[in-house]
Design a protein around this motif. Structure first.
Motif, PDB file in Angstrom:
ATOM      1  N   LEU A 140       4.064  -0.792   6.519  1.00  0.00           N
ATOM      2  CA  LEU A 140       3.531  -1.654   5.718  1.00  0.00           C
ATOM      3  C   LEU A 140       3.152  -1.237   4.080  1.00  0.00           C
ATOM      4  CD1 LEU A 140       0.839  -3.113   8.022  1.00  0.00           C
ATOM      5  CD2 LEU A 140       3.046  -3.917   7.495  1.00  0.00           C
ATOM      6  N   GLU A 141       3.527   0.039   3.769  1.00  0.00           N
ATOM      7  CA  GLU A 141       3.252   0.570   2.544  1.00  0.00           C
ATOM      8  C   GLU A 141       4.376   0.683   1.399  1.00  0.00           C
ATOM      9  OE1 GLU A 141       3.215   4.660   1.581  1.00  0.00           O
ATOM     10  OE2 GLU A 141       1.351   4.475   0.147  1.00  0.00           O
ATOM     11  N   ASP A 142       4.900   1.769   1.053  1.00  0.00           N
ATOM     12  CA  ASP A 142       5.611   1.511  -0.041  1.00  0.00           C
ATOM     13  C   ASP A 142       7.110   0.997  -0.012  1.00  0.00           C
ATOM     14  OD1 ASP A 142       3.916   2.538  -1.699  1.00  0.00           O
ATOM     15  OD2 ASP A 142       4.857   4.549  -1.666  1.00  0.00           O
ATOM     16  N   ALA A 143       7.437   0.758   1.223  1.00  0.00           N
ATOM     17  CA  ALA A 143       8.936  -0.251   1.630  1.00  0.00           C
ATOM     18  C   ALA A 143       8.455  -1.642   1.336  1.00  0.00           C
ATOM     19  CB  ALA A 143       9.357   0.341   2.963  1.00  0.00           C
ATOM     20  N   ILE A 168       0.602  13.910   4.392  1.00  0.00           N
ATOM     21  CA  ILE A 168       0.039  14.737   3.045  1.00  0.00           C
ATOM     22  C   ILE A 168       1.115  14.481   1.850  1.00  0.00           C
ATOM     23  CG2 ILE A 168      -0.288  16.879   2.222  1.00  0.00           C
ATOM     24  CD1 ILE A 168      -1.946  17.286   4.892  1.00  0.00           C
ATOM     25  N   GLU A 169       0.522  13.871   0.664  1.00  0.00           N
ATOM     26  CA  GLU A 169       1.586  13.405  -0.336  1.00  0.00           C
ATOM     27  C   GLU A 169       1.104  14.115  -1.555  1.00  0.00           C
ATOM     28  OE1 GLU A 169       3.219   9.647   0.151  1.00  0.00           O
ATOM     29  OE2 GLU A 169       2.305   9.369   1.831  1.00  0.00           O
ATOM     30  N   SER A 170       0.269  14.984  -1.727  1.00  0.00           N
ATOM     31  CA  SER A 170      -0.222  15.455  -3.023  1.00  0.00           C
ATOM     32  C   SER A 170      -0.520  16.922  -3.019  1.00  0.00           C
ATOM     33  CB  SER A 170      -1.267  14.810  -3.421  1.00  0.00           C
ATOM     34  OG  SER A 170      -2.576  14.962  -2.637  1.00  0.00           O
ATOM     35  N   LEU A 209       4.498  15.707   6.145  1.00  0.00           N
ATOM     36  CA  LEU A 209       4.539  15.769   4.612  1.00  0.00           C
ATOM     37  C   LEU A 209       5.431  14.978   4.036  1.00  0.00           C
ATOM     38  CD1 LEU A 209       4.042  17.772   2.009  1.00  0.00           C
ATOM     39  CD2 LEU A 209       6.315  18.933   2.718  1.00  0.00           C
ATOM     40  N   ALA A 210       5.195  14.402   2.936  1.00  0.00           N
ATOM     41  CA  ALA A 210       5.887  13.432   2.217  1.00  0.00           C
ATOM     42  C   ALA A 210       6.222  13.764   0.831  1.00  0.00           C
ATOM     43  CB  ALA A 210       5.192  12.013   2.095  1.00  0.00           C
ATOM     44  N   ALA A 211       7.518  13.986   0.764  1.00  0.00           N
ATOM     45  CA  ALA A 211       7.968  14.838  -0.284  1.00  0.00           C
ATOM     46  C   ALA A 211       8.082  13.962  -1.794  1.00  0.00           C
ATOM     47  CB  ALA A 211       9.392  15.209  -0.360  1.00  0.00           C
ATOM     48  N   PHE A 212       8.426  12.666  -1.716  1.00  0.00           N
ATOM     49  CA  PHE A 212       8.618  11.933  -2.901  1.00  0.00           C
ATOM     50  C   PHE A 212       7.117  11.604  -3.965  1.00  0.00           C
ATOM     51  CE2 PHE A 212      12.243  11.071  -0.666  1.00  0.00           C
ATOM     52  CZ  PHE A 212      13.377  11.625  -1.620  1.00  0.00           C
ATOM     53  N   ASP A 213       6.263  11.377  -3.361  1.00  0.00           N
ATOM     54  CA  ASP A 213       5.066  11.213  -3.967  1.00  0.00           C
ATOM     55  C   ASP A 213       4.443  12.733  -4.505  1.00  0.00           C
ATOM     56  OD1 ASP A 213       3.850   8.611  -4.392  1.00  0.00           O
ATOM     57  OD2 ASP A 213       4.367   8.597  -2.276  1.00  0.00           O
ATOM     58  N   TYR A 214       4.610  13.758  -3.375  1.00  0.00           N
ATOM     59  CA  TYR A 214       4.229  15.260  -3.675  1.00  0.00           C
ATOM     60  C   TYR A 214       4.800  15.852  -4.977  1.00  0.00           C
ATOM     61  CZ  TYR A 214       4.047  20.338  -3.022  1.00  0.00           C
ATOM     62  OH  TYR A 214       3.845  21.733  -3.210  1.00  0.00           O
ATOM     63  N   PRO A 245      -1.030   6.940   4.770  1.00  0.00           N
ATOM     64  CA  PRO A 245      -0.297   7.793   3.552  1.00  0.00           C
ATOM     65  C   PRO A 245      -1.359   8.222   2.452  1.00  0.00           C
ATOM     66  CG  PRO A 245      -0.546   5.367   3.361  1.00  0.00           C
ATOM     67  CD  PRO A 245      -1.195   5.389   4.712  1.00  0.00           C
ATOM     68  N   LYS A 246      -0.734   9.427   2.023  1.00  0.00           N
ATOM     69  CA  LYS A 246      -1.515   9.640   0.787  1.00  0.00           C
ATOM     70  C   LYS A 246      -3.070  10.308   1.258  1.00  0.00           C
ATOM     71  CE  LYS A 246       1.064   7.246  -2.224  1.00  0.00           C
ATOM     72  NZ  LYS A 246       1.866   6.145  -1.810  1.00  0.00           N
ATOM     73  N   THR A 247      -2.995  11.120   2.092  1.00  0.00           N
ATOM     74  CA  THR A 247      -4.221  11.615   2.619  1.00  0.00           C
ATOM     75  C   THR A 247      -4.588  12.921   1.739  1.00  0.00           C
ATOM     76  OG1 THR A 247      -3.441  10.793   5.032  1.00  0.00           O
ATOM     77  CG2 THR A 247      -5.448  12.494   4.870  1.00  0.00           C
ATOM     78  N   VAL A 282       2.401   2.854  12.899  1.00  0.00           N
ATOM     79  CA  VAL A 282       2.419   1.807  11.692  1.00  0.00           C
ATOM     80  C   VAL A 282       2.071   2.656  10.342  1.00  0.00           C
ATOM     81  CG1 VAL A 282       1.819  -0.454  10.716  1.00  0.00           C
ATOM     82  CG2 VAL A 282       2.122  -0.151  13.156  1.00  0.00           C
ATOM     83  N   ARG A 283       2.681   2.628   9.233  1.00  0.00           N
ATOM     84  CA  ARG A 283       2.261   3.239   8.302  1.00  0.00           C
ATOM     85  C   ARG A 283       1.328   2.076   7.577  1.00  0.00           C
ATOM     86  NH1 ARG A 283       5.230   6.335   3.372  1.00  0.00           N
ATOM     87  NH2 ARG A 283       6.393   4.137   3.225  1.00  0.00           N
ATOM     88  N   ILE A 284       0.204   2.178   7.478  1.00  0.00           N
ATOM     89  CA  ILE A 284      -0.738   1.269   6.628  1.00  0.00           C
ATOM     90  C   ILE A 284      -0.804   1.588   5.277  1.00  0.00           C
ATOM     91  CG2 ILE A 284      -2.123   0.514   8.617  1.00  0.00           C
ATOM     92  CD1 ILE A 284      -4.404   2.166   7.499  1.00  0.00           C
TER      93      ILE A 284
HETATM   94 MG   LIG Z   1       5.091   8.215  -0.322  1.00  0.00          MG
END
Ligand SMILES: [Mg+2]
Ligand SMILES: CC(C)(COP(=O)(O)OP(=O)(O)OC[C@H]1O[C@@H](n2cnc3c(N)ncnc32)[C@H](O)[C@@H]1OP(=O)(O)O)[C@@H](O)C(=O)NCCC(=O)NCCSC(=O)C[C@@](O)(CC(=O)O)C(=O)O
Length: 269
Positions: free
Chosen positions: A12-15, A107-109, A131-136, A72-74, A44-46
């Protein structure tokens, strides 16, 4: 289902574009309620709770019975505490068993990576961290490349997950046509010890499963180790040798893990 994924993640987030947020939430709510999803783990990614959509997403997906909520973005344990408090309230309100909704923290930061241990250990609802690489890489003022840019983050997230006794999931691989590049990355993260990877395309599922399934050689060796260990036990020996190699507790445990993985893969026994 045809591709036999380990779980299905609805995003439900960035896509989802801003204009489609409400529609997507309603679609996911109805999908989760469908019997088709009864026998597969649903995630579900909220949206983050700091956005106007996060809480609405959470209300819908907990009520619809999602197995896992991916946050996301914890950045801190407080993000998880806030999420948990809402989940518990919603579970009570809709008659769902308290504690049955599990959580995965993405984890994205840089601050998320620094806090990875505290995040991973902060809640019994957490089944894993990802780990979420693109935001990181944006936060780190670099870009996705051969993995050098993720070196520290991968080590940190993996150690945090292991210290907390939960799973660790590696980043998505965005070039779905680059099979060789995907397999190189999978080989690296498998050797590091990750439990798996977030995937974005069905074509990546079988490649990942095959790479994680032990080889026939691994399985045969594991059987020999177990047989040698059983014989050693019958003869009252703590340490034994198999073709000149020392076999003791950790080696036997590893052999058992190889056999469990082989059986879980459904490929080899
Ligand atoms: Mg992301
Ligand atoms: C990449 C592409 C556009 C390619 O499309 P293409 O059309 O070229 O793909 P094809 O292979 O030709 O599709 C063949 C058949 O499979 C169907 N099919 C394709 N993908 C499917 C799928 N995912 N699930 C079920 N079905 C699928 C398709 O409908 C077709 O079905 P049919 O027509 O019936 O034959 C497409 O895959 C896609 O959109 N993926 C999901 C992207 C996504 O989830 N992004 C958000 C998460 S990342 C992020 O946010 C960054 C992150 O936050 C990460 C983090 O948090 O970890 C960070 O910061 O790093």
């Amino acid at each position: 289902f045809i591709y036999r994924p380990d779980s299905i993640m609805f995003d439900l987030e960035d896509a989802v574009s801003l204009r489609e947020k409400d529609t997507a939430r309603i679609l996911v709510f109805h999908a989760l309620s469908h019997p088709m999803y009864r026998d597969i783990e649903t995630v579900v990614r909220i949206n983050p709770l700091s956005t106007p959509f996060g809480l609405k997403d959470l209300e819908a997906v907990v009520r619809a019975g999602a197995d896992v909520v991916r946050l996301p973005k914890t950045d801190t344990p407080d993000d998880i505490f806030e999420l948990e408090a809402h989940i518990e309230r919603i579970e009570k309100a809709c008659g769902r068993e308290v504690g049955s909704t599990k959580v995965m923290a993405a984890i994205e930061s840089a601050i998320g990576v620094i806090n990875a241990v505290a995040i991973a250990r902060c809640s019994p609802r957490l089944i894993g961290i990802a780990l979420a690489a693109f935001d990181y890489v944006m936060d780190m003022q670099t870009e996705r490349g051969d993995g050098t840019e993720l070196f520290y983050a991968r080590c940190a997230v993996l150690h945090a997950a292991r210290a907390a006794g939960i799973d660790a999931f590696d980043v998505v691989y965005s070039d779905i046509n680059d099979e060789a590049g995907f397999l190189r990355e999978v080989e690296l993260i498998r050797k590091m010890g990750f439990n798996g990877k977030s995937l974005i395309n069905p074509r990546q599922i079988e490649l990942l499963h095959n790479a994680y399934a032990p080889t026939q050689e691994d399985v045969d060796y594991a059987h020999r180790v177990i047989a040698a260990a059983e014989e050693g036990e019958r003869n009252g020996l703590g340490v034994i040798s198999l073709n000149g190699k020392m076999i003791d507790g950790p080696i036997i445990n590893h052999a058992q893990v190889v056999l469990e993985r082989a059986s879980a893969s459904g490929i080899r026994r």
